[in-house]
Write a protein that holds these residues in place. Structure first.
Motif, PDB file in Angstrom:
ATOM      1  N   ARG A   1      44.971  39.404  42.883  1.00  0.00           N
ATOM      2  CA  ARG A   1      43.866  40.130  42.766  1.00  0.00           C
ATOM      3  C   ARG A   1      43.452  40.963  41.541  1.00  0.00           C
ATOM      4  O   ARG A   1      44.372  41.609  41.029  1.00  0.00           O
ATOM      5  CB  ARG A   1      43.693  41.070  43.780  1.00  0.00           C
ATOM      6  CG  ARG A   1      43.675  40.591  45.251  1.00  0.00           C
ATOM      7  CD  ARG A   1      42.374  39.940  45.582  1.00  0.00           C
ATOM      8  NE  ARG A   1      42.448  39.456  46.959  1.00  0.00           N
ATOM      9  CZ  ARG A   1      42.749  37.980  47.245  1.00  0.00           C
ATOM     10  NH1 ARG A   1      43.148  37.125  46.342  1.00  0.00           N
ATOM     11  NH2 ARG A   1      42.871  37.490  48.418  1.00  0.00           N
TER      12      ARG A   1
ATOM     13  N   SER B   1      37.435  40.181  45.930  1.00  0.00           N
ATOM     14  CA  SER B   1      38.221  38.970  46.578  1.00  0.00           C
ATOM     15  C   SER B   1      37.716  37.790  46.413  1.00  0.00           C
ATOM     16  O   SER B   1      36.573  37.760  46.925  1.00  0.00           O
ATOM     17  CB  SER B   1      38.746  39.653  48.060  1.00  0.00           C
ATOM     18  OG  SER B   1      39.664  40.772  48.071  1.00  0.00           O
TER      19      SER B   1
ATOM     20  N   TYR C   1      48.426  40.963  46.566  1.00  0.00           N
ATOM     21  CA  TYR C   1      48.549  41.451  47.864  1.00  0.00           C
ATOM     22  C   TYR C   1      49.710  40.568  48.491  1.00  0.00           C
ATOM     23  O   TYR C   1      49.770  39.563  48.301  1.00  0.00           O
ATOM     24  CB  TYR C   1      47.430  40.766  48.432  1.00  0.00           C
ATOM     25  CG  TYR C   1      45.975  41.875  48.170  1.00  0.00           C
ATOM     26  CD1 TYR C   1      45.867  42.819  47.193  1.00  0.00           C
ATOM     27  CD2 TYR C   1      44.903  41.565  49.124  1.00  0.00           C
ATOM     28  CE1 TYR C   1      44.836  43.711  47.153  1.00  0.00           C
ATOM     29  CE2 TYR C   1      43.714  42.438  49.049  1.00  0.00           C
ATOM     30  CZ  TYR C   1      43.602  43.463  47.986  1.00  0.00           C
ATOM     31  OH  TYR C   1      42.726  44.320  47.861  1.00  0.00           O
TER      32      TYR C   1
END
Lengths: 257, 486
Positions: free
Chosen positions: B324, B364, B411
């Protein structure tokens, strides 16, 4: 950023309590240097003996729980006599002052008098609270939040009021007219940012906050955020330290508290 | 007579010389020896470091009760609660194994550091409320005698979630759940939004939810260092190394339905040291998998997901690293001090960073355009194409801005249902998971650590019931879907 001083002091009273017998009265007047040396002795002992370490940890914990004990919520009083009486009891017990609508200020000295005649205040709203210098913290603020008519709140020099407390105050946003946070060692610009809920605020005192990194810039941003509010903050002359020469009478002037 | 005198003289001379040299040498040696002795005594005394010939100080201990794989904020939090909830001081020996001691790739340090209660699952809301309570009293939980208090730099500015007409009903029901759990969330109409935040363009917004309290962002590095300091003071052992192998025994069993199962128990963890081939087997009773984005690999080492597909043995831990991007930009005309953490209807988000009109944000990517997670390089085109247009549309002031800095982080993405995995594996009975939180692991770490520690020590959840986050849900195919993943 300078760490709040009152907060850093937390360690030495703990030490005093633990080794008071060994240090005796001389510790009270001992210069900074010897104090440092003795602290390292405490550290040394704690490093080598787990009992000493456990004792010191226990004393630190007790120091912290004292503040929590002071910030109790008088649930019984609140259920029986309403939020106004409960809030007043709490603030007077902490050492602050309360003003009921249309009445005189009741200070900490009037506590016993208030105890005798509090029944007549059951339905009278509280319009001002002065908790200057009290050990009020996040949990204790819960006593003030039901006071929907509160217009003036002074939290000057409260050592335990921090950014979390300011975000906790939002239920008072509609009524509060005056708020003073002057000299709170743990309030920073991050907490001041959530005062934007208080659109009815007319007067806000944010002078001498040691944890704010850029006092002048913060004041400008707070003024932009609350356009109808008078923000008392940094003295403009105070911000101009870089001036080449200061008039002599300035240095002789006593420093404002 | 002359002979005797000569002999006597000779002897005397020799003796004198012998004594002389002896005495001279001894005075010289004596000081050296005393200081040497002093050093030796000091090093042998408790607290000293004894310089042995084969120094194994860098190796982990041969035995530990609990080995935690991963020294990020989740692993440290489990270690903290294990030590805090132990019945007797020093009863449990905990070892934390961390591969990357500079935390250069760890998700903790690269995180944006937000905390919110605006989730759709009651469990997530409870976890976040517990954690916010922990963070508020962090200097009581993580107090170390003689060390300065932590400055968490918490910004209580709240989260502002925007919803289009399509998602308004879901948002309304989510806010209802959040209020029932005790979160202070209010709903706002587009008109109220315009009044409160005049810099927002409310086109396409049907409803907004705004956190009044306990929401905002903080410094993740401070939480990590505070936990590390406290955990070290509580006697948890640290080791810079990598777990390369699990030695386990297995029991073959058959269920009532005739299905054959293999129950495994890990007995030893092989920890390979950094930059060397040296490794140390550590005997242990419990292994906690808190390796974040890499916990899928650690699970595979223990033989999870190696069986034939369709069986319990064949189910992998569905946690993988997802990259990310986070961008910091400067915008002189941007929104002021009151700016909350804004999440647009498109999924792009931003927040204020400091006082100098700097903003931080990202988005995202969709499932198809997921970037390669092999390295942490930043794709600047992603900002130009995917992040900037929706943000400039939402906040017109952002039409002129300049990107100052950007970075990427991982993540620990749970591909199954974007929620955490907590608790033991049904077949590898002494491996416990604390991973897969898909971007909200940092804010829930204090509570998850407590839940896992309770499970290890007492065998059941006590504070917050996380039974729906157990590994079994992957076998049954029961998704616990979280709709608010940012």
């Amino acid at each position: 950023m300078a760490a709040p001083r009152a907060y850093l002091r937390l360690v030495s009273p703990v030490w005093n309590a633990g080794f008071g017998g060994a240090r005796g009265l001389s510790g009270m007047v001992a210069p900074e240097g010897t104090q440092k040396k003795k602290r390292t002795l405490g550290q040394y002992l704690a490093d080598h003996f787990s009992d000493v370490q456990a004792l010191r940890e226990y004393l630190t914990q007790r120091q912290m729980s004292k503040v929590h004990q002071k910030n109790w919520i008088p649930t019984n009083v609140k259920n029986q006599y309403g939020p106004y009486v409960a809030g007043a009891f709490f603030i007077l017990k902490l050492g602050g002052s309360v003003k009921f609508q249309g009445q005189e200020w009741i200070g900490p000295n009037g506590y016993s008098q208030f105890r005798q005649g509090f029944l007549k205040f059951q339905t009278v709203p509280i319009e001002a609270v002065d908790a200057s210098g009290c050990a009020l913290n996040y949990n204790g603020l819960d006593n003030l939040l039901p006071l929907k008519e509160l217009q003036t709140l002074s939290l000057q020099r409260c050592p335990h009021v921090d950014d979390w407390c300011l975000s906790h105050l939002y239920p008072l946003a509609h009524s509060l007219r005056e708020l003073s946070l002057a000299g709170c060692p743990r309030v920073s610009e991050r907490g001041l940012a959530c005062l934007h809920h208080f659109q009815n605020l007319r007067r806000l005192d944010i002078s001498s906050l040691p944890a704010v990194s850029n006092p002048s810039l913060t004041q400008i941003l707070v003024e932009e955020m609350l356009p109808s509010c008078e923000v008392l903050g940094v003295d403009w002359t105070h911000g101009m330290k870089l001036a080449p020469e200061e008039p002599p009478q300035d240095t002789a002037r006593p420093v404002p508290a | 007579m002359p002979l005797r005198a000569l002999r006597f003289g000779l002897c005397q001379g020799l003796l004198a010389r012998w004594f002389g040299t002896r005495r001279g040498a001894s005075t010289l040696d004596w000081h050296g020896k005393i200081s040497e002795m002093k050093k030796k005594i000091q090093s042998i005394l408790p607290g000293g470091t004894w310089d042995q010939l084969n120094d194994t100080g860098h190796l982990p201990p041969e035995q530990a009760d609990v080995v935690i794989v991963g020294g990020g904020v989740l692993g440290l939090s489990v270690a903290y609660w294990l030590k805090r909830l132990e019945k007797q001081r020093g009863a449990i020996r905990v070892l934390v194994v961390e591969r990357d001691h500079t935390y250069s790739q760890a998700s903790t340090g690269l995180s944006v550091g937000g905390i919110r209660q605006q989730f759709s699952l009651p469990e997530n809301i409870q976890l976040s409320l517990f954690s916010v309570n922990f963070l508020r009293n962090i200097n009581e939980y993580l107090a170390v005698v003689d060390d300065p208090p932590l400055d968490l730099q918490f910004n209580p500015s709240g989260y502002l979630l925007l919803s289009s007409e399509k998602g308004a009903a879901v948002m309304e029901s989510n806010v209802k759940v959040q209020r029932e759990e005790g979160a202070k969330i209010c709903l706002m109409s587009p008109e109220q939004l315009r009044y409160k935040f005049p810099w927002i363009n409310t086109e396409g917004v049907a409803l907004a939810s705004y956190g009044m309290e306990n929401e905002g962002w903080f410094d993740p590095w401070c939480l990590l260092q505070g936990l590390r300091r406290k955990v070290q003071a509580m006697g948890v052992l640290f080791c810079h190394g990598e777990v390369t192998r699990f030695v386990s025994s297995s029991d073959h069993m058959e269920t009532a339905g005739g299905e054959k199962l293999t129950l495994k128990r890990i007995h030893e963890v092989h920890v390979k040291m950094d930059h060397s081939l040296e490794y140390q087997p550590v005997e242990c009773a419990v292994v906690i998998n808190a390796a974040g984005a890499w916990s899928g690999q650690v699970a595979e080492l223990a033989g999870i997901g190696t069986g034939p597909p369709g069986t319990l043995q064949g189910i992998k831990l569905p946690v993988e690293p997802r990259k990310r991007y986070v961008y910091i930009w400067h915008c002189p005309q941007g929104p002021g001090l009151e700016t909350p953490f804004v999440t647009d209807t498109s999924g792009a988000y931003f927040r204020r960073e400091g006082l100098g009109n700097n903003y931080l944000g990202g988005r995202s990517p969709s499932e198809e355009e997921e970037p390669d997670s092999g390295n942490l390089d930043v794709d600047h085109d992603f900002f130009q194409e995917k992040v900037w247009p929706p943000l400039a549309q939402r906040v017109p002031a952002f039409e002129t801005l300049k990107v100052r800095r950007a970075w990427a982080g991982y993540y620990d993405y749970n591909t199954f249902d974007q929620n955490g995995v907590v608790g033991p594996h049904p077949l590898v009975v002494n491996m416990y998971f604390a991973t897969g939180f898909s971007g909200h692991g940092l804010q829930q770490a204090p509570a998850v650590g407590r839940a896992v520690a309770e499970l290890v020590l007492q065998g059941r959840f006590q504070t917050i019931d996380l039974s729906s986050f157990l590994f079994n849900r992957f076998y049954w195919g029961e998704k616990v879907q979280e709709s608010n993943v940012i």
